[in-house]
Design an enzyme around this catalytic site. Structure first.
Site, PDB file in Angstrom:
ATOM      1  N   GLY A  49      40.977  35.895  21.815  1.00  0.00           N
ATOM      2  CA  GLY A  49      41.926  37.288  21.876  1.00  0.00           C
ATOM      3  C   GLY A  49      41.035  38.075  23.136  1.00  0.00           C
ATOM      4  O   GLY A  49      39.819  37.537  23.516  1.00  0.00           O
ATOM      5  N   GLN A  54      38.464  44.941  28.183  1.00  0.00           N
ATOM      6  CA  GLN A  54      37.553  44.014  28.414  1.00  0.00           C
ATOM      7  C   GLN A  54      37.591  43.657  29.732  1.00  0.00           C
ATOM      8  O   GLN A  54      36.500  43.126  30.357  1.00  0.00           O
ATOM      9  CB  GLN A  54      37.404  42.999  27.644  1.00  0.00           C
ATOM     10  N   CYS A 102      32.574  37.607  20.522  1.00  0.00           N
ATOM     11  CA  CYS A 102      33.287  38.557  21.431  1.00  0.00           C
ATOM     12  C   CYS A 102      32.774  37.963  22.907  1.00  0.00           C
ATOM     13  O   CYS A 102      31.438  37.941  23.083  1.00  0.00           O
ATOM     14  CB  CYS A 102      32.693  39.756  21.178  1.00  0.00           C
ATOM     15  N   GLU A 145      40.739  43.049  18.173  1.00  0.00           N
ATOM     16  CA  GLU A 145      41.398  43.430  19.511  1.00  0.00           C
ATOM     17  C   GLU A 145      41.724  44.958  19.370  1.00  0.00           C
ATOM     18  O   GLU A 145      41.516  45.658  20.176  1.00  0.00           O
ATOM     19  CB  GLU A 145      42.670  42.547  19.933  1.00  0.00           C
ATOM     20  N   HIS A 148      38.756  47.095  19.890  1.00  0.00           N
ATOM     21  CA  HIS A 148      38.575  47.260  21.428  1.00  0.00           C
ATOM     22  C   HIS A 148      39.190  48.434  21.947  1.00  0.00           C
ATOM     23  O   HIS A 148      38.925  49.108  22.824  1.00  0.00           O
ATOM     24  CB  HIS A 148      38.772  46.057  22.073  1.00  0.00           C
TER      25      HIS A 148
HETATM   26 NI    NI Z   1      36.002  41.093  21.750  1.00  0.00          NI
END
Ligand code: NI
Length: 177
Positions: A49, A54, A102, A145, A148
């Site tokens: 993912g 990010q 991650c 996700e 995030h």
């Molecule tokens: Ni992550």
């Protein structure tokens, strides 16, 4: 298509809540290119993912896919999906604990409890409404996700940091877990 630079832990972009995406924005070619680049980037780094924050874009978009992934052996395949403005509601109180990693926290894994089952609503990359139930590893990836997109990382969800381990030590000391 481009491989994008992935923000690492400590970059403030990972800690700010992402903005909602408008349907008009979805239709724009540069937005569609961003999604393609996110997919390329996720595959390049063998992620399951990737959230837009990010790759330094503070907007509510995540891509996920599990396809015979060397970083996550033994996980059931999950077709490529794009979630725009996702919302999740746990279905029941049941949780399960598993290893999580991650791309923004390289080489490390930790045990994270997550809800076993979720209702997910979102838009797809073309603005179509999605409404589905996810469970198990699929539910885990989506919770990771969505975190995030709210400015959280999986470390925030660990009740016990003593399970944090580098990948080399994971295979050496934790293989029975
Ligand atoms: Ni992550």
């Amino acid at each position: 298509m481009a491989i994008l630079k992935v923000a690492r832990l400590g970059n403030p972009v990972l800690r700010n809540p992402a903005r909602e995406v408008s349907v008009e924005r979805l239709a724009q070619p540069d937005f569609q290119r961003l999604i393609d680049d996110m997919v390329t980037t996720m595959r390049e780094y063998q992620g399951v993912g990737l959230a837009a924050v990010q790759v330094h874009e503070p907007i509510q978009v995540a891509v996920l896919e599990v396809a015979d992934n060397a970083r996550y052996p033994g996980k059931a395949p999950l077709p490529l999906s794009v979630l725009v403005n996702p919302e999740i509601v746990p279905l029941g109180d049941e949780t399960e604990e598993d290893w999580e990693g991650c791309l923004s926290i390289p080489e490390i894994r930790g045990r994270v409890p997550r809800y076993s089952s979720l209702r997910v609503t979102a838009l797809d990359r073309h603005g179509n409404e999605l409404d589905f139930v996810a469970s198990g590893f699929h539910a885990r990836v989506i919770q990771h996700e969505v975190d995030h997109l709210r400015g959280h990382v999986y470390l925030d969800r660990m009740p016990d940091l003593s399970t944090l381990t580098y990948l080399t030590e994971l295979s050496r000391y934790w293989t029975d877990r």
